[in-house]
Design an enzyme around this catalytic site. Sequence first.
Site, PDB file in Angstrom:
ATOM      1  N   ASP A   1     -31.251 -26.692  25.516  1.00 37.77           N
ATOM      2  CA  ASP A   1     -29.823 -26.354  25.201  1.00 37.77           C
ATOM      3  C   ASP A   1     -29.421 -25.366  26.222  1.00 37.77           C
ATOM      4  OD1 ASP A   1     -27.649 -25.736  23.529  1.00 37.77           O
ATOM      5  OD2 ASP A   1     -28.441 -24.095  23.066  1.00 37.77           O
TER       6      ASP A   1
ATOM      7  N   ASP B   1     -26.139 -23.062  25.925  1.00 38.75           N
ATOM      8  CA  ASP B   1     -25.475 -21.723  25.401  1.00 38.75           C
ATOM      9  C   ASP B   1     -26.566 -20.934  24.741  1.00 38.75           C
ATOM     10  OD1 ASP B   1     -23.023 -23.152  26.553  1.00 38.75           O
ATOM     11  OD2 ASP B   1     -22.123 -22.677  24.759  1.00 38.75           O
TER      12      ASP B   1
END
Length: 294
Positions: free
Chosen positions: A85, A87
């Site tokens: 991922d 963020d």
Amino acid sequence: MLIARLIADTATLDSALDTASAALSARGWAIAGATMLDFCGEVLQIDLADGEPAEVRRILSDAFAPSDLLLSAGPIEVPHLFVSDMDSTMIGQECIDELADFAGLKDRIAAITERAMQGELDFESALKERVGLLKDLPESAIAQCLAERIRPMPGARTLVETLNARGCHTVLVTGGFHSFADPVAEMLGFTRVVGNVLGVADGRLSGDLAAAIVDSAVKKTTLEQEMERLGPGARSLAMGDGANDIPMIQAADYGISYYAKPKARAASDGWIERGDLTSVLQLFDIPRAEWAAD
């Protein structure tokens, strides 16, 4: 056989190990061995003949907190695939929240983001709502936001480039946007990017998405497709921090959560909650002399 590797406070390591040993023994799970990976090193490896993984993780978490930990049902090997991922995992910000600040909507949009990450809101609906609120924001705000707000997590580039040097295929997969993910991937060394595309018309955000949505299912599918391409015997590592990352974390051979929301942490084989992203390299026993410069 279960193998746990963890990094915790060395000053209390012995007492924490005693506490964990007693709790494990009470459930009939004896520690078969406990050794430091390197002389005067920081990583403790604990071997157990058996045990229920979720309960073993809970016991170790309680005994050694705060810790960086990975629990595996087999030998821990450097992965051939790393899917992460973006963020709040590879960067310290939520891009859509920072972009919303330029529209004077950060608090409103950040509240939606937080609920989605906690698993309280449907991701697709939450994403569409937030993107809709950004309608008419100048496209130039993206470049300004990147330059002024977006910063990598400590150790991010070292982690990615070190894995690259080991022949690991690195993929950044995000429910965020290519406008941010592509520059971040280039900065950190990822070899592939999967993300959402913001709609733009006449130099302003259109308030919608210009391609199919990257959600939790796409993240998991990305990992599975890459593993199929790599073939039998390949090992995968997935990292994230929110509910949207759970399917890929569970699909990976090693799923690690990074300072994560409770649901993501509970779904993971381990976590980083004490150090920075270079702790991952330590848990995979990659010597510091082989780490890429940050």
